[in-house]
Scaffold this motif. Structure first.
Motif, PDB file in Angstrom:
ATOM      1  N   UNK A 102      -6.692 -18.500   6.281  1.00  0.00           N
ATOM      2  CA  UNK A 102      -8.186 -18.609   5.525  1.00  0.00           C
ATOM      3  C   UNK A 102      -8.957 -17.494   6.879  1.00  0.00           C
ATOM      4  N   UNK A 103      -9.833 -17.659   8.222  1.00  0.00           N
ATOM      5  CA  UNK A 103     -10.270 -17.706   9.034  1.00  0.00           C
ATOM      6  C   UNK A 103      -9.772 -17.127  10.075  1.00  0.00           C
ATOM      7  N   UNK A 104      -8.261 -16.528  10.178  1.00  0.00           N
ATOM      8  CA  UNK A 104      -7.694 -15.346  10.534  1.00  0.00           C
ATOM      9  C   UNK A 104      -7.539 -14.260   9.779  1.00  0.00           C
ATOM     10  N   UNK A 105      -7.542 -14.379   7.784  1.00  0.00           N
ATOM     11  CA  UNK A 105      -8.340 -13.178   7.139  1.00  0.00           C
ATOM     12  C   UNK A 105      -9.388 -12.599   6.819  1.00  0.00           C
ATOM     13  N   UNK A 147      -8.727  -6.398  14.353  1.00  0.00           N
ATOM     14  CA  UNK A 147      -7.430  -5.117  13.349  1.00  0.00           C
ATOM     15  C   UNK A 147      -6.334  -5.266  12.182  1.00  0.00           C
ATOM     16  N   UNK A 148      -6.272  -4.317  11.366  1.00  0.00           N
ATOM     17  CA  UNK A 148      -5.329  -5.000  10.330  1.00  0.00           C
ATOM     18  C   UNK A 148      -3.541  -5.653  11.287  1.00  0.00           C
ATOM     19  N   UNK A 149      -3.032  -4.521  12.865  1.00  0.00           N
ATOM     20  CA  UNK A 149      -2.102  -5.289  13.325  1.00  0.00           C
ATOM     21  C   UNK A 149      -2.274  -6.341  13.474  1.00  0.00           C
ATOM     22  N   UNK A 194      -0.539 -12.331  14.173  1.00  0.00           N
ATOM     23  CA  UNK A 194      -1.533 -13.218  13.800  1.00  0.00           C
ATOM     24  C   UNK A 194      -0.634 -14.052  12.616  1.00  0.00           C
ATOM     25  N   UNK A 195      -0.935 -13.768  12.094  1.00  0.00           N
ATOM     26  CA  UNK A 195      -0.340 -14.531  10.408  1.00  0.00           C
ATOM     27  C   UNK A 195       1.248 -14.369  10.557  1.00  0.00           C
ATOM     28  N   UNK A 234       4.328 -11.689   3.604  1.00  0.00           N
ATOM     29  CA  UNK A 234       3.945 -11.028   5.398  1.00  0.00           C
ATOM     30  C   UNK A 234       5.488 -11.758   6.383  1.00  0.00           C
ATOM     31  N   UNK A 235       5.981 -12.799   6.146  1.00  0.00           N
ATOM     32  CA  UNK A 235       6.819 -13.063   6.537  1.00  0.00           C
ATOM     33  C   UNK A 235       8.066 -12.596   6.373  1.00  0.00           C
TER      34      UNK A 235
END
Length: 187
Positions: free
Chosen positions: A116-119, A125-127, A132-133, A156-157
Motif C-alpha cells: 500500500x505504501x509503495x503504491x 515513477x511508474x517504473x 519496488x513491487x 506484477x510478478x
C-alpha cells in the motif's frame, strides 16, 4: 560512495550478501583497501546480510604469523531481519519498504502494509514503483509463500518476473522466521 560528516570525508563500501560466502571477509578487506588506495580516503566497510544464512564469520577478520598478530580488519554489519522497519524514519524511506518483510517480527500482513505504501508513494515513477513491487513480491513470496501475495502483486510478478531474477538465488527465508533477534540501529 564518498560522504562527509562533521567536515571529515570518507568512503563507504557496502557489500550485500544473500547467501554464505566462505571468503567474504577477505574479499571485503580487498575491496576496502582498493577503495582506500583509489580515493585516498578512510573507508567504512559495511556488510548487509539479507538473511541469517548469509552471515559468515563475524568481524573482526584477521590473521597471525607465529607470535604476532599481523592484521585485524573490522567492518560494520547490518542484519536486515533485525531492523525495525516501523521506525518513523524508516517508514519515510519508500525504497526500503520491500525489505521490511525480512524483519523477523514481520508477519504476512507486512506485505499488504508495504504494498500500500509503495503504491501510494507520490515520489515514485511508474517504473520505480513496479521495480519496488517486484522486489517486495519476490522477498515476500520466498518468506511467506506466493499465496500470501495480493492478486495485484501476483500479476506484477508474472508480468515482470525477469526483474526479480537476481533474487531467485536467495536461500529459503521461512526457516528463520521464528529466530530471536536484537534490534539493529540504523543511523
Amino acid at each position: 560512495m564518498v560522504l562527509e560528516t562533521n567536515g571529515v570525508r570518507f568512503a563507504v563500501d557496502i557489500e550485500i550478501q544473500a547467501q554464505a560466502a566462505p571468503h567474504f571477509a577477505a574479499r571485503l578487506l580487498d575491496y576496502t583497501v582498493r577503495i582506500h588506495l583509489r580515493e585516498k580516503l578512510p573507508v567504512l566497510p559495511v556488510a548487509i546480510y539479507l538473511v541469517p544464512e548469509a552471515e559468515g564469520t563475524p568481524p573482526p577478520y584477521g590473521f597471525d604469523c607465529p607470535g604476532i598478530r599481523v592484521l585485524t580488519f573490522d567492518f560494520q554489519v547490518v542484519r536486515l531481519w533485525e531492523v525495525d522497519y516501523l521506525q518513523p524514519a524508516l517508514q519515510t524511506a519508500v525504497a526500503l519498504l520491500p525489505l521490511s518483510v525480512l524483519e523477523s517480527r514481520a508477519g504476512p500482513e507486512r506485505i499488504a502494509w508495504a504494498e500500500l505504501r509503495i503504491r501510494q508513494a507520490p515520489s515514485l515513477s511508474t517504473e520505480e514503483r513496479l521495480d519496488l513491487l517486484v522486489v517486495l513480491g519476490t522477498l515476500a513470496s520466498r518468506r511467506f509463500g506466493q499465496d500470501r501475495l495480493s492478486q495485484h502483486l501476483r500479476n506484477i510478478m508474472s508480468n515482470r518476473s525477469p526483474a526479480g531474477a537476481c533474487l531467485k538465488g536467495l536461500p529459503g527465508i521461512g526457516r528463520w522466521a521464528g529466530r530471536r533477534s536484537t534490534m539493529a540501529a540504523m543511523a
